[in-house]
Design an enzyme around this catalytic site. Structure first.
Site, mmCIF file in Angstrom:
data_model
loop_
_atom_site.group_PDB
_atom_site.id
_atom_site.type_symbol
_atom_site.label_atom_id
_atom_site.label_comp_id
_atom_site.label_asym_id
_atom_site.label_seq_id
_atom_site.Cartn_x
_atom_site.Cartn_y
_atom_site.Cartn_z
ATOM 1 C CE LYS A 155 -10.138 -0.412 -7.574
ATOM 2 N NZ LYS A 155 -9.809 1.012 -6.815
ATOM 3 C CD GLU A 230 2.767 -3.635 -17.685
ATOM 4 O OE1 GLU A 230 3.862 -4.007 -17.261
ATOM 5 O OE2 GLU A 230 2.349 -4.077 -19.170
ATOM 6 C CB CYS A 264 6.306 0.118 -11.571
ATOM 7 S SG CYS A 264 5.802 1.064 -13.135
ATOM 8 C CD GLU A 355 7.751 -1.715 -6.469
ATOM 9 O OE1 GLU A 355 6.781 -2.412 -6.124
ATOM 10 O OE2 GLU A 355 7.782 -1.290 -7.626
HETATM 11 P P1 NAD Z 1 -2.000 -1.926 -5.217
HETATM 12 O O1 NAD Z 1 -1.773 -3.296 -5.937
HETATM 13 O O2 NAD Z 1 -2.419 -1.601 -3.771
HETATM 14 O O3 NAD Z 1 -3.630 -1.460 -5.741
HETATM 15 C C1 NAD Z 1 -3.634 -1.256 -7.371
HETATM 16 C C2 NAD Z 1 -5.020 -1.039 -7.527
HETATM 17 O O4 NAD Z 1 -5.654 -2.527 -7.397
HETATM 18 C C3 NAD Z 1 -6.060 -0.288 -6.926
HETATM 19 O O5 NAD Z 1 -6.830 0.538 -7.455
HETATM 20 C C4 NAD Z 1 -6.393 -1.122 -5.727
HETATM 21 O O6 NAD Z 1 -7.621 -0.414 -5.235
HETATM 22 C C5 NAD Z 1 -6.836 -2.285 -6.559
HETATM 23 N N1 NAD Z 1 -6.763 -3.415 -5.634
HETATM 24 C C6 NAD Z 1 -6.486 -3.596 -4.410
HETATM 25 N N2 NAD Z 1 -6.712 -5.007 -4.036
HETATM 26 C C7 NAD Z 1 -7.427 -5.290 -5.036
HETATM 27 C C8 NAD Z 1 -8.486 -6.575 -5.262
HETATM 28 N N3 NAD Z 1 -8.258 -7.563 -4.167
HETATM 29 N N4 NAD Z 1 -9.044 -6.954 -6.553
HETATM 30 C C9 NAD Z 1 -9.151 -6.172 -7.170
HETATM 31 N N5 NAD Z 1 -8.558 -4.704 -7.220
HETATM 32 C C10 NAD Z 1 -7.746 -4.587 -6.046
HETATM 33 O O7 NAD Z 1 -0.821 -0.934 -5.671
HETATM 34 P P2 NAD Z 1 -0.743 0.509 -5.555
HETATM 35 O O8 NAD Z 1 -0.118 0.594 -4.007
HETATM 36 O O9 NAD Z 1 -1.820 1.218 -5.842
HETATM 37 O O10 NAD Z 1 0.498 0.827 -6.487
HETATM 38 C C11 NAD Z 1 1.793 0.660 -6.233
HETATM 39 C C12 NAD Z 1 2.215 -0.831 -7.031
HETATM 40 O O11 NAD Z 1 1.897 -0.661 -8.525
HETATM 41 C C13 NAD Z 1 3.769 -0.888 -6.939
HETATM 42 O O12 NAD Z 1 4.171 -2.240 -6.385
HETATM 43 C C14 NAD Z 1 4.192 -0.272 -8.288
HETATM 44 O O13 NAD Z 1 5.595 -1.221 -8.621
HETATM 45 C C15 NAD Z 1 3.070 -1.016 -9.152
HETATM 46 N N6 NAD Z 1 2.989 -0.353 -10.294
HETATM 47 C C16 NAD Z 1 3.594 -1.268 -11.458
HETATM 48 C C17 NAD Z 1 3.628 -0.494 -12.635
HETATM 49 C C18 NAD Z 1 4.000 -1.306 -13.967
HETATM 50 O O14 NAD Z 1 3.590 -0.673 -15.172
HETATM 51 N N7 NAD Z 1 4.621 -2.397 -13.922
HETATM 52 C C19 NAD Z 1 3.175 0.736 -13.014
HETATM 53 C C20 NAD Z 1 2.823 1.641 -11.901
HETATM 54 C C21 NAD Z 1 2.922 0.936 -10.623
#
Ligand code: NAD
Length: 453
Positions: A155, A230, A264, A355
């Site tokens: 997804k 992650e 991140c 963050e």
């Molecule tokens: P998010 O947590 O809002 O969403 C991430 C994904 O999860 C999206 O596809 C979203 O649709 C899905 N999602 C949301 N709610 C869900 C639920 N209840 N059940 C299952 N899936 C769900 O994050 P974002 O805003 O898309 O990305 C930014 C964040 O990602 C930042 O905090 C960043 O640090 C983190 N990030 C971490 C890494 C790493 O490798 N550690 C890499 C990139 C981004």
């Protein structure tokens, strides 16, 4: 009623396309198809699976410009980054294409027989991807998962579905059988959540915010579902007085403002040894002012716009600390923001602790090595970080002391697909990439064969 999502170009605010979002029925159908495909995919001989992954990699390479263009208009990534990201998918596929023929078990000495271990695939793996690096983060999940003999449902984030959808098309063209790799655009609360609750999805690879990651981990507990997380970061860039200060300062903008800070691994806290703080600030200001924020289609662009109006608004809420200086950004349409350097008054300020996920960096002086380590570790995150010093013993001491999964010395690079990547503390659980990632896509099976009559 079918749901759609309007993809907006963040550099121009123009509509790119409408994407149809999956509902529960479509999600369940895709999971069922992936489950059926698992039995034939795992049975494909190792050499044949390796060949298919190499063909997939080659097709990604053949489409690298097209994929990069999609990422530019969907995510506002710079041309240089978008090409690197498409190439990263091909590289990760090629790297793990060597795995099917090398998924070794062990032979362990035991009395009265032979003991051997096998690494067996898990089944259907659900990969949930954030919007900040749509291509690489997808590939880090699906490439090792497929190599180990699993099938994948993926997804993409609502904002950024286009390259993932293209990768699914490319996979089919390359000969990956139907149902083995399925991309399902949709909402987190519907499609993502279904991956967590569906009993035939045996593992979740989640990259995203710490908040959603925690709820996914809690949801996975119900079925003791395997999970890799992650999550967020608030990484420190530690600059000692005995480093090459000009070099550290010249590299610091890229370490935090790349991808408009929506990274991140962004080194969003800079710690500078007190006695060189002022000289560092001088060099750093020159570097920030030179940092090119412009049309991401230009090969000279070092930073594009933020992903969305919502993200732009969220970033503005952190600008309540003294601003040391800023760079520049285009005005007019698009979610543009100039790189901004804050000097927070205290380590308890939001800008220092949370963050931000935007082009904002907070900078503070430190007294000595112990103070630098204490300040770097004073966070619930622990994803990456940098240490700048010309004293190699100190570099090793500080690297060992900073609680973080990915550190670099006299460099800000965090990611190589052949080395492990992941976080300490609330930055995640498990490791991706590198030789050991396959362990998190397999179960170890132990078999004892009695050789006594
Ligand atoms: P998010 O947590 O809002 O969403 C991430 C994904 O999860 C999206 O596809 C979203 O649709 C899905 N999602 C949301 N709610 C869900 C639920 N209840 N059940 C299952 N899936 C769900 O994050 P974002 O805003 O898309 O990305 C930014 C964040 O990602 C930042 O905090 C960043 O640090 C983190 N990030 C971490 C890494 C790493 O490798 N550690 C890499 C990139 C981004």
């Amino acid at each position: 009623m079918s749901l759609t999502y309007q993809v907006i170009n963040p550099a121009t605010e123009e509509l790119v396309t409408d994407v149809s979002l999956a509902d529960l029925t479509r999600t369940d159908d895709a999971i069922e198809r992936a489950h059926r495909a698992f039995h034939s995919w795992r049975a494909i001989s190792p050499g044949e699976r390796a060949k298919l992954l190499r063909a997939f990699a080659q097709h990604v390479t053949n489409h690298r410009e097209e994929l990069a263009q999609l990422e530019i208009i969907n995510s506002g990534h710079t041309l240089g980054n978008a090409l690197w990201e498409a190439d990263n998918v091909a590289n990760v596929l090629n790297y793990y294409s060597a795995a099917p023929e090398r998924l070794f078990g062990k032979q362990i000495p035991v009395p009265n027989g032979i003991d051997i271990t096998f690494k067996e695939p898990l089944g259907v793996v659900g990969v949930i991807v954030p919007w900040n690096f749509p291509m690489p983060i997808a590939g880090w999940g699906f490439a090792p998962a497929l190599a180990a003999g699993n099938t994948v449902v993926l997804k993409p984030a609502e904002y950024t579905p286009l390259t993932a959808m293209k990768l699914a098309e490319i996979a089919l063209k390359a000969g990956i059988p139907e149902g083995v790799f399925t991309v399902i655009p949709g909402k987190g609360s519907i499609v993502g959540n279904r991956f967590v609750t569906h009993p035939k999805v045996r593992k979740i690879v989640f990259t995203g915010s710490t908040e959603v990651g925690k709820s996914i981990m809690a949801g996975c507990a119900d079925q003791v579902k395997r999970v890799t997380l992650e999550l967020g970061g608030k990484s420190a860039n530690i600059i000692f007085a005995d480093s090459d200060l000009e070099r550290a300062a010249a590299a610091a903008p890229g370490a935090v403002f790349d991808n408009a800070g929506q990274d991140c691994c962004a080194r969003s806290r800079i710690l500078v040894e007190k006695k060189v703080f002022d000289s560092f600030m001088g060099y750093f200001e020159t570097a920030v002012k030179k940092f090119r924020v412009e049309d991401p289609q230009l090969s000279t662009a070092e930073m594009g716009p933020l992903i969305s109006k919502k993200q732009w608004e969220s970033v503005q809420t952190f600008l309540d600390e003294p601003v040391a200086f800023t760079g520049s950004a285009p005005s007019g349409k698009g979610f543009w923001m100039a790189p901004t350097v804050l000097q927070p008054k205290s380590t308890s300020s939001r800008a220092w602790r949370e963050e931000i996920f935007g082009p904002v960096v907070s900078i503070m002086p430190f007294d000595d090595e112990a103070d630098a380590i204490a300040k770097a570790n004073d966070t619930e995150f622990g994803l990456s970080g940098s240490i700048w010093t010309n004293n190699s013993a100190k570099a090793i001491r500080v690297s060992r002391a900073v609680e973080s999964g990915n550190l670099s010395v006299n460099s800000n690079s965090s990611v190589r697909y052949w080395t492990p990547f992941g976080g300490y503390k609330q930055s995640g659980l498990g490791r991706e990439l590198g030789p050991d990632a396959l362990d998190s896509f397999t179960e170890v099976k132990n078999v004892f064969i009695n050789t006594d009559n």
